[in-house]
Each structure stands twice: as C-alpha cells, then as structure tokens.
Design a protein around this motif. Structure first.
Motif, mmCIF file in Angstrom:
data_model
loop_
_atom_site.group_PDB
_atom_site.id
_atom_site.type_symbol
_atom_site.label_atom_id
_atom_site.label_comp_id
_atom_site.label_asym_id
_atom_site.label_seq_id
_atom_site.Cartn_x
_atom_site.Cartn_y
_atom_site.Cartn_z
ATOM 1 N N MET A 1 0.815 -1.211 -0.135
ATOM 2 C CA MET A 1 -0.082 0.061 -0.075
ATOM 3 C C MET A 1 0.971 1.246 0.050
ATOM 4 N N LYS A 2 0.603 1.909 -0.939
ATOM 5 C CA LYS A 2 1.300 3.387 -0.937
ATOM 6 C C LYS A 2 0.606 4.415 -0.114
ATOM 7 N N ILE A 3 1.374 5.163 0.758
ATOM 8 C CA ILE A 3 0.652 5.915 1.774
ATOM 9 C C ILE A 3 1.210 7.461 1.509
ATOM 10 N N ALA A 4 0.828 8.569 1.347
ATOM 11 C CA ALA A 4 1.202 9.883 1.400
ATOM 12 C C ALA A 4 1.001 10.394 2.893
ATOM 13 N N ILE A 5 2.010 10.936 3.399
ATOM 14 C CA ILE A 5 2.043 11.590 4.681
ATOM 15 C C ILE A 5 2.153 13.116 4.327
ATOM 16 N N GLU A 6 1.259 13.951 5.089
ATOM 17 C CA GLU A 6 1.455 15.219 5.107
ATOM 18 C C GLU A 6 1.732 15.813 6.307
ATOM 19 N N GLY A 7 2.369 17.102 6.322
ATOM 20 C CA GLY A 7 2.700 17.528 7.561
ATOM 21 C C GLY A 7 1.502 18.318 8.248
ATOM 22 N N CYS A 8 1.763 19.894 8.380
ATOM 23 C CA CYS A 8 0.628 20.587 8.657
ATOM 24 C C CYS A 8 -0.312 21.089 7.522
ATOM 25 N N ALA A 9 -1.440 20.764 7.442
ATOM 26 C CA ALA A 9 -2.262 20.945 6.091
ATOM 27 C C ALA A 9 -2.769 22.342 6.166
ATOM 28 N N HIS A 10 -3.099 22.875 7.274
ATOM 29 C CA HIS A 10 -3.576 24.477 7.101
ATOM 30 C C HIS A 10 -4.655 24.518 6.125
ATOM 31 N N GLY A 11 -5.685 23.671 5.995
ATOM 32 C CA GLY A 11 -6.711 23.934 5.197
ATOM 33 C C GLY A 11 -6.576 23.852 3.659
ATOM 34 N N GLU A 12 -5.302 23.455 3.331
ATOM 35 C CA GLU A 12 -4.993 23.477 1.839
ATOM 36 C C GLU A 12 -5.383 22.148 1.133
ATOM 37 N N LEU A 13 -6.481 21.604 1.291
ATOM 38 C CA LEU A 13 -6.802 20.167 0.956
ATOM 39 C C LEU A 13 -6.610 20.188 -0.754
ATOM 40 N N GLU A 14 -6.994 21.255 -1.586
ATOM 41 C CA GLU A 14 -6.866 21.138 -2.791
ATOM 42 C C GLU A 14 -5.691 20.998 -3.360
ATOM 43 N N ARG A 15 -4.713 21.858 -2.737
ATOM 44 C CA ARG A 15 -3.363 21.871 -3.119
ATOM 45 C C ARG A 15 -2.702 20.504 -2.859
ATOM 46 N N ILE A 16 -3.062 19.942 -1.767
ATOM 47 C CA ILE A 16 -2.460 18.763 -1.209
ATOM 48 C C ILE A 16 -2.992 17.491 -2.234
ATOM 49 N N TYR A 17 -4.272 17.428 -2.489
ATOM 50 C CA TYR A 17 -4.708 16.490 -3.440
ATOM 51 C C TYR A 17 -4.140 16.892 -5.214
ATOM 52 N N ASP A 18 -4.197 17.966 -5.181
ATOM 53 C CA ASP A 18 -3.298 18.257 -6.715
ATOM 54 C C ASP A 18 -1.680 17.817 -6.714
ATOM 55 N N THR A 19 -0.986 18.085 -5.473
ATOM 56 C CA THR A 19 0.276 17.625 -5.432
ATOM 57 C C THR A 19 0.484 15.772 -5.354
ATOM 58 N N ILE A 20 -0.705 15.360 -4.943
ATOM 59 C CA ILE A 20 -0.508 13.905 -4.914
ATOM 60 C C ILE A 20 -0.922 13.344 -6.428
ATOM 61 N N GLU A 21 -1.923 14.194 -6.918
ATOM 62 C CA GLU A 21 -2.145 13.678 -8.444
ATOM 63 C C GLU A 21 -0.803 14.020 -9.253
ATOM 64 N N GLY A 22 -0.298 14.959 -8.955
ATOM 65 C CA GLY A 22 1.251 15.196 -9.724
ATOM 66 C C GLY A 22 2.273 14.176 -9.698
ATOM 67 N N ILE A 23 2.261 13.842 -8.376
ATOM 68 C CA ILE A 23 3.148 12.577 -8.049
ATOM 69 C C ILE A 23 2.670 11.241 -8.680
ATOM 70 N N GLU A 24 1.478 10.983 -8.712
ATOM 71 C CA GLU A 24 1.074 9.849 -9.433
ATOM 72 C C GLU A 24 1.362 9.718 -10.984
ATOM 73 N N ASN A 28 4.062 7.327 -11.985
ATOM 74 C CA ASN A 28 3.097 6.163 -12.509
ATOM 75 C C ASN A 28 2.836 5.249 -11.592
ATOM 76 N N ILE A 29 1.990 5.723 -10.394
ATOM 77 C CA ILE A 29 1.834 4.853 -9.232
ATOM 78 C C ILE A 29 0.397 5.310 -8.737
ATOM 79 N N LYS A 30 -0.202 4.706 -7.934
ATOM 80 C CA LYS A 30 -1.600 4.948 -7.211
ATOM 81 C C LYS A 30 -1.408 5.004 -5.732
ATOM 82 N N ILE A 31 -1.577 6.217 -5.320
ATOM 83 C CA ILE A 31 -1.418 6.280 -3.899
ATOM 84 C C ILE A 31 -2.896 6.128 -3.436
ATOM 85 N N ASP A 32 -2.794 5.140 -2.205
ATOM 86 C CA ASP A 32 -3.984 4.712 -1.504
ATOM 87 C C ASP A 32 -4.380 5.381 -0.567
ATOM 88 N N LEU A 33 -3.675 6.046 0.160
ATOM 89 C CA LEU A 33 -4.109 6.546 1.534
ATOM 90 C C LEU A 33 -3.250 7.921 1.857
#
Length: 529
Positions: A1-24, A28-33
């Motif tokens: 299982m590939k897990i992404a760990i985030e430090g302080c989110a400070h409400g920036e959910l859109e930016r965090i999910y966009d960053t994960i999408e860019g990493i994927e 060429n991977i799929k992050i699960d959690l």
C-alpha cells in the motif's frame, strides 16, 4: 500500500490532493491513503473560523468547506489528527473519531484504526503542562482561555494509548516527542532552525508524554508536524516486556488463539522506530512524503475499528473527566491492589466487543451538522463580525457511544454546566434541509440546578458604638452604581450554573466609620493643669 504523509495541512486540501495527483502521474503509481499530522483546519463556515486560536488576519476559509458540502470529494481515503490550528467546535463533536466529510476521517482525541491490516494510531493536540491533568471541560462558545486549552493533550488519552499491546505500524502526532532530536542530525536541524537551541538546552523541545508513548508503544513509523521543518530520526528501543492476555481470574490463557496472536505480535515488535516530521503545505517546502508498506490483503481499501482500542475505551470510560481541575488516574502503588490500573483487554473483554461489533468496518454515516460557507454571498467575511457557534452533538458520536456503552465528553460537559442539549439530526439524513441553522436557532436555556451560587457579599455587621471611632459624613457618588444584572457572572465549570441570584443584602449604615490610630494621644484630658 502506498501512503502519502502530510505535515501541517492548514486547510490546503485542494493543493495537497493536486500535489498527490502530480506525483502519481510523474511516478506512474497509485497512492491509496493520505495521513495528515494536524492543523487540518476543517472549517465549514465563518462561524467555525471564530473558534480557531489564531490572529484574525490568519482566519482564512481555505478549501475544506468544498469537501464538506459535497462540491468536491476527497479522491483518496484521508485520515487526520488535530493540531493547534483547528475548528475546535467541529472536532469536539467527534471525540472518538468520525467522518468530517465523505472519505475524510478524524481519529478523535486519540484513536486506533486498521486499514487493510495496517494498524494506525494517533493523538491530537499539543502538550501544555498546566492542562495535561485536567478533564475535557471545554465546549463552545469558547472563552479566550478555553479556545486554546481545548486542543491541549490530556492524560487520559496518553493513559489509554499506553494500554495497547501488539504491533503498531504507524503512529501520528502533531507534537514531536521530547528528545527526538538526539536520534537524528541535530546539527543540521539547528542550522535550519537556530532558535531551537534554547528549547533543546532546557529540555522543552517536544512533548514529554509523547516521549513516554514512544518508549511504550514502539511503532514502526512515527510521523509528526507542528515545528514546520523536515526532520528524520531512528530510535533504537529496549525491548519491553510483552503484555499477555489474561482471563478475568488473572490466570494466563496460553491455549487461546488470541493470546498466541498477541505473543507473536510482541515478538515481531520492531527494535527501531523510523521518525519523520514534515513541513506545512507551502510552495518549495517539504510537506509530503510517500512510502510503501506491505499489507495483508489486496482487497478494496477498508477502514475498520481496532478491537483492542474499542475495549480500552469501554473499560476506561469511568475515568472520563469533564472537570476544570487536576485529577489523577490509577497507577501501581505500594499496598494498593484494589483499583485496576492495567486495562490491556482480557479475552473476555475482547469477546464482549465482538458481540457488540460483529462487523468492525467503520460505517459510512457522515452527517452534516452545520451550514456551509457561501463564497459568493460571504466574500467579505474577514471584515464581518460573526459570533462563535453553539455546541452541537454529532449523530455519529451518539451512535458510536450508544453501541459501545460509553459517554460523550462534550455532552457531559454541557450537562454539568446546565446547558440544554441541542437537537441533533439523524445520521441517515444528511441533506442540507436537515442541517441546523445556527442563525435561526433559539437561545440556549440554562437548566436550574440544586446548588445555587451566592454571588453577593454578606451584609456588613454593625458592632456597638466605639468611643474611639470618628464619624465622617457620607460622600455621595457622582454616578449611580452599576446594577447587579450588568455585572458578568462567571459560570462554575463543574457544577451547574445558578438559576437565580441571591437576594440583595441589607443596606449599609448611613455613616462611614473610621478608627483613628492612637486616638487616645489626641484626646484632651481634664487634669486641672
């Protein structure tokens, strides 16, 4: 299982999910959690913003409200803990954890869950010694003091986590464990954060309770945030004595399959904890890390309760306190064996939980309990004065507490202070029409209590006339005294508030009396001279 760990989110959910999408896409991977280590800022509306303990200029709605309203949906399962920049009123609705939005799960004050065989534990908040021994007495609307104390770590959560046995794969905290800098590159840390030197020298960098938890729980991974920098460390542990499941009579049950599993887990306990702290979500900052952890199943991702944690919550429910003063938990004392101090579950206690939870999968029972921010109609919210919201009880928590047979600390705190419990909506009905409109809600009614607070000083007693007392004329006040109704009344945090004010005391005498020092010296004596 590939897990992404985030430090302080400070409400920036859109930016965090966009960053994960860019990493994927890049790898060429799929992050699960996704795991977030605090400062999540789950603000649903402008009222929630008022409960955050930050200067007014930092009160930003950010993007969580879009996921709360259903405008957007979290693309991957997200689990988070609380920090010190939170919509505390919302998180207090879910002291034992729950869904704050579809596919976004909060672990509560402390919690343990399982995701496809990976055991994840966490504790919310930061450590402050003056609040550590207190109960969860806070509820909205908050005062200047309780707005901060509400996110301070309490001893009960630490005590409960220490009862865990078996393997913990991931532990999440907002604070760092105290002394963790000694297990990593301290020189590099001080080059990046030179002001840490004073706290390190005084032993104040990090949390003392988390230092104890690190030694007891010994997880494979420990992730943290709060100090806004990336720091890695490897902690070598001394292998602790394994806890064995015992039956109610105290005899060991070596033939039990459950005990065998626990013993196997303890033997496999890692000798090293891999610690990693991450930065906050900003450009060119190291706020995200991806790791790959093998799982026991390749099936669809499933979030489930941890049976041992459920048992600990149930057997320690009597230790829940909502008092605004220090109290002490049971411990091993010389000559005192009557009170139980070890709440690692017995086989019978685990069997009882299985009878209550035949299916440990966390139900998808998210329910909206407040209105959602309107970016068009409330675009000038920073210039608008908005009051803090009143407390709400969450149907998720009510359902969980009823099923497990435990108490909701928020409900207890409100009842102890004479507050009327708010009306809740059913967890099956999460439509906007079922949301409580705070602006149209009736004011809260104080419930009369048996004990009345005497808010008046007693009437002064007038003694017999003293010959050595000089009488002075009464000076009239230029302004009338303020009425008693205009004075603020401080509510008792433990007992219920008073239902009525004590009767006004008797009026004082018309003459002020002043006793002059050494009066006899100044009195003339008729001695015939």
């Amino acid at each position: 299982m590939k897990i992404a760990i985030e430090g302080c989110a400070h409400g920036e959910l859109e930016r965090i999910y966009d960053t994960i999408e860019g990493i994927e896409k890049e790898r060429n991977i799929k992050i699960d959690l996704l795991l977030c280590c605090g400062d999540f800022q789950s603000t649903r509306n402008v009222s929630d913003l008022q409960t955050m303990a930050v200067p007014r200029k930092y009160m930003d709605m950010c993007t969580f409200y879009k996921y709360y309203s259903g405008e957007r949906v979290a693309p991957i399962l997200t689990i988070f803990i609380g920090g010190n920049h939170e919509a505390s009123n919302y998180l207090q609705e879910l002291p034992y954890g729950g869904w704050v939005a579809p596919n976004i799960y909060y672990l509560g004050y402390a919690g343990v869950v399982n995701v496809n065989g990976i055991r994840i534990a966490g504790i919310s908040g930061i450590y402050k010694g003056h609040d550590f021994l207190r109960g969860h007495h806070e509820f909205p609307p908050y005062t200047e003091k309780t707005c901060r104390s509400v996110y301070h770590v309490r001893q009960l959560e630490v005590f409960r986590l220490k009862q865990l046995s078996g393997k913990i794969d991931i532990f999440m905290s907002h604070d760092w464990p105290r002394g963790i800098q000694e297990y990593g590159n301290k020189a590099q840390l001080l080059r990046f954060k030179p002001h840490f030197a004073e706290d390190i020298g005084s032993g104040q960098l990090g949390s003392r309770p988390l230092e104890e938890l690190l030694k007891v729980v010994q997880p494979t991974y420990w992730f943290a945030a709060h100090l806004h920098c990336k720091f890695a460390a490897l902690v070598q542990h001394k292998r602790r004595n394994s806890k064995k499941l015992v039956d109610d009579s105290g005899s060991s049950s070596s033939d039990s399959e459950l005990e065998a599993e626990k013993e196997e887990d303890n033997e496999a306990r890692p000798a090293v904890t891999k610690f990693l702290a991450l930065d906050k979500c900003l450009p060119r900052r190291r706020f995200l890390q991806v790791l790959d952890i093998p799982t026991t199943t390749a099936e669809k991702l499933t979030l489930a309760y941890d049976i041992e944690w459920l048992s600990i919550l149930r057997t320690t429910n009597h230790l829940t306190s909502i008092k605004d003063n220090n109290y002490y938990l049971p411990g091993k004392k010389a000559g005192s064996i009557e009170e139980r101090c070890d709440f690692t579950p017995t086989i019978e206690e685990l069997s009882h939980i299985r009878s209550k939870f035949s299916n440990l999968e966390v139900p998808l029972n998210f329910c909206r309990t407040a209105s959602t921010f309107d970016p068009v109609g409330q675009q000038n919210y920073k210039q608008t004065h908005v009051d803090q919201p009143n407390a709400q009880l969450n149907p998720q928590c009510i359902e969980f507490c009823t099923r497990l047979g435990i108490d909701d600390p928020l409900c207890l705190a409100m009842l102890a202070n004479g507050k009327q419990l708010p009306t809740t909506v059913s967890s099956e009905d999460s439509t906007p029409s079922s949301i409580v409109d705070e602006s149209q809600a009736e004011p809260e009614v104080l419930v009369a209590s048996k004990r009345k607070l005497n808010l008046m000083l007693p009437a002064p007693t007038v003694s017999n006339v003293d010959n050595d007392v000089i009488e002075l004329p009464v000076e009239e006040d230029e302004e009338p005294a303020a009425s008693l109704a205009a004075l603020p009344i401080v509510q008792d945090a433990i007992e219920a508030t008073c239902a009525e004010i004590a009767p006004v005391c008797a009026s004082p005498p018309n003459l002020k009396k002043l006793k002059r020092r050494n009066q006899s010296i100044y009195q003339t004596e008729d001695n015939g001279d």
